[in-house]
Design an enzyme around this catalytic site. Sequence first.
Site, PDB file in Angstrom:
ATOM      1  N   ARG A  51       0.340  -1.054  -0.048  1.00 22.97           N
ATOM      2  CA  ARG A  51       0.121   0.214  -0.278  1.00 22.97           C
ATOM      3  C   ARG A  51       1.128   1.256   0.331  1.00 22.97           C
ATOM      4  O   ARG A  51       0.079   2.208  -0.859  1.00 22.97           O
ATOM      5  CB  ARG A  51      -0.858   0.134   1.492  1.00 22.97           C
ATOM      6  CG  ARG A  51      -2.447   0.279   1.533  1.00 22.97           C
ATOM      7  CD  ARG A  51      -2.584  -0.262   2.961  1.00 22.97           C
ATOM      8  NE  ARG A  51      -1.743  -1.623   2.590  1.00 22.97           N
ATOM      9  CZ  ARG A  51      -2.261  -2.345   2.530  1.00 22.97           C
ATOM     10  NH1 ARG A  51      -3.478  -2.620   1.587  1.00 22.97           N
ATOM     11  NH2 ARG A  51      -1.193  -4.171   2.267  1.00 22.97           N
ATOM     12  N   THR A  52       1.916   1.400   0.697  1.00 13.69           N
ATOM     13  CA  THR A  52       2.693   2.534   1.306  1.00 13.69           C
ATOM     14  C   THR A  52       3.204   3.266  -0.297  1.00 13.69           C
ATOM     15  O   THR A  52       2.944   3.913  -0.507  1.00 13.69           O
ATOM     16  CB  THR A  52       2.826   2.205   2.441  1.00 13.69           C
ATOM     17  OG1 THR A  52       2.463   2.046   3.885  1.00 13.69           O
ATOM     18  CG2 THR A  52       3.984   3.882   2.908  1.00 13.69           C
ATOM     19  N   LYS A  80      25.026  -4.639   0.164  1.00  9.32           N
ATOM     20  CA  LYS A  80      26.986  -5.017   0.031  1.00  9.32           C
ATOM     21  C   LYS A  80      27.235  -3.715   1.154  1.00  9.32           C
ATOM     22  O   LYS A  80      28.813  -3.660   1.596  1.00  9.32           O
ATOM     23  CB  LYS A  80      27.021  -3.591  -1.302  1.00  9.32           C
ATOM     24  CG  LYS A  80      26.845  -4.639  -2.325  1.00  9.32           C
ATOM     25  CD  LYS A  80      27.617  -3.828  -3.301  1.00  9.32           C
ATOM     26  CE  LYS A  80      26.630  -4.543  -5.161  1.00  9.32           C
ATOM     27  NZ  LYS A  80      26.881  -3.432  -5.785  1.00  9.32           N
ATOM     28  N   ARG A 101      11.286   3.830   3.623  1.00 12.48           N
ATOM     29  CA  ARG A 101      10.909   2.828   4.604  1.00 12.48           C
ATOM     30  C   ARG A 101      11.588   1.863   4.761  1.00 12.48           C
ATOM     31  O   ARG A 101      12.896   1.701   4.307  1.00 12.48           O
ATOM     32  CB  ARG A 101       9.326   1.924   4.617  1.00 12.48           C
ATOM     33  CG  ARG A 101       9.146   0.635   4.753  1.00 12.48           C
ATOM     34  CD  ARG A 101       8.293   0.014   5.180  1.00 12.48           C
ATOM     35  NE  ARG A 101       7.135   1.211   5.056  1.00 12.48           N
ATOM     36  CZ  ARG A 101       5.666   0.606   5.086  1.00 12.48           C
ATOM     37  NH1 ARG A 101       6.104  -0.530   4.818  1.00 12.48           N
ATOM     38  NH2 ARG A 101       4.843   1.850   5.395  1.00 12.48           N
ATOM     39  N   HIS A 129       5.060   6.219  11.460  1.00  6.95           N
ATOM     40  CA  HIS A 129       4.253   6.293  10.271  1.00  6.95           C
ATOM     41  C   HIS A 129       3.409   7.435   9.752  1.00  6.95           C
ATOM     42  O   HIS A 129       2.417   7.401   9.845  1.00  6.95           O
ATOM     43  CB  HIS A 129       3.425   5.411   9.685  1.00  6.95           C
ATOM     44  CG  HIS A 129       3.052   4.426   8.470  1.00  6.95           C
ATOM     45  ND1 HIS A 129       3.540   4.936   7.817  1.00  6.95           N
ATOM     46  CD2 HIS A 129       2.860   3.369   8.100  1.00  6.95           C
ATOM     47  CE1 HIS A 129       3.316   4.339   6.313  1.00  6.95           C
ATOM     48  NE2 HIS A 129       2.660   3.598   6.813  1.00  6.95           N
TER      49      HIS A 129
HETATM   50  C1  NCD Z   1       0.738   0.069   8.301  1.00  8.88           C
HETATM   51  C2  NCD Z   1       2.725  -0.358   8.295  1.00  8.88           C
HETATM   52  O1  NCD Z   1       3.312  -0.577   7.548  1.00  8.88           O
HETATM   53  O2  NCD Z   1       3.194  -0.176   9.596  1.00  8.88           O
HETATM   54  N1  NCD Z   1       0.523  -0.680   6.872  1.00  8.88           N
HETATM   55  C3  NCD Z   1       0.623   0.337   6.415  1.00  8.88           C
HETATM   56  O3  NCD Z   1       1.488   1.441   5.907  1.00  8.88           O
HETATM   57  N2  NCD Z   1      -1.078   0.816   5.437  1.00  8.88           N
HETATM   58  C4  NCD Z   1       0.244  -1.029   9.326  1.00  8.88           C
HETATM   59  C5  NCD Z   1       1.018  -2.907   9.575  1.00  8.88           C
HETATM   60  O4  NCD Z   1       1.768  -3.394   8.969  1.00  8.88           O
HETATM   61  O5  NCD Z   1      -0.056  -3.258   9.941  1.00  8.88           O
END
Ligand code: NCD
Length: 304
Positions: A51-52, A80, A101, A129
């Site tokens: 999703r993200t 590496k 991320r 997040h």
């Molecule tokens: C969340 C995350 O990555 O923390 N997911 C997301 O970005 N929508 C929630 C999760 O992974 O449970």
Amino acid sequence: MRHLMNPLDFSVEELDKLFDLANRMEADPARYAHACEGKKLATCFYEPSTRTRLSFEAAMLNLGGQVLGFSDAASSSASKGESVSDTIRVISCYADICAMRHPKEGAPMVAAERSGIPVINAGDGGHQHPTQTLTDLLTIRSLKGRLGGFTIGLCGDLKFGRTVHSLINALIRYSDIRFIFISPPELKVPDYITDMLTEKGIAYEEVIRLEDCMPDLDLLYMTRVQRERFFNEEDYVRLKDFYILDKAKLSAARADMLILHPLPRVNEISVEVDDDPRAVYFKQAKYGVYVRMALILTLLGIEE
Ligand code: NCD
């Protein structure tokens, strides 16, 4: 140059502007279809995501920009031994903005210090997040018409869930918010958060059973048990199905309560709930694209 590490990096007024922009984008996407022409977004994902990462990419493509990046640490030079500081210096030569991320708390912050381009924290370990929080706030504001004056239940893995930590952090700036934390004792919200709420005089309660608070809630934020942050599989197996929201439990809820979930869902919401008008988690995913579009435009300093 501006980065986004924490939802609090934007003031309440700045967030209002951002959400207004996101709502304008929702109403008239064609107007923004070329806003980022010639610009590139790099997605540097050292941890899995669907999703993200895809919503960042969709956001940039909707704005007429382009995207590049990697979606797992094994396929990047991190394998590496390259540091995030070096990686971001190089990415700064290739792209105009970066979403990162990382499984380690603080890694995007380290990157931002060395970066020549705006860096967006797309999730760092169990910490923050911010773009999920912006998504959650935009969803609530768009569907409820306000960002204050409600009781919110946060349910599930409140210990490891970074979306929960980020959202609490952001909501305390609005007035008249009451939190109900619903979790098994092993997955309680960390002490630093409850200490902070006590210090600020913000009302919260901790309960174990979802049924005990359902009729009180204006918003219910469900989360999955964060398997990847557990130290042993046995604990995960014991806790993973602690909550399953189904129609029977939902019958005690208010008619206008909203059910949010950052997704991915595992078992914590039964699919039979998906058709209930209160279930807005797929709409929420849509708001995630608009808010990221608004964020990209804002951090790139592009005027409407
Ligand atoms: C969340 C995350 O990555 O923390 N997911 C997301 O970005 N929508 C929630 C999760 O992974 O449970």
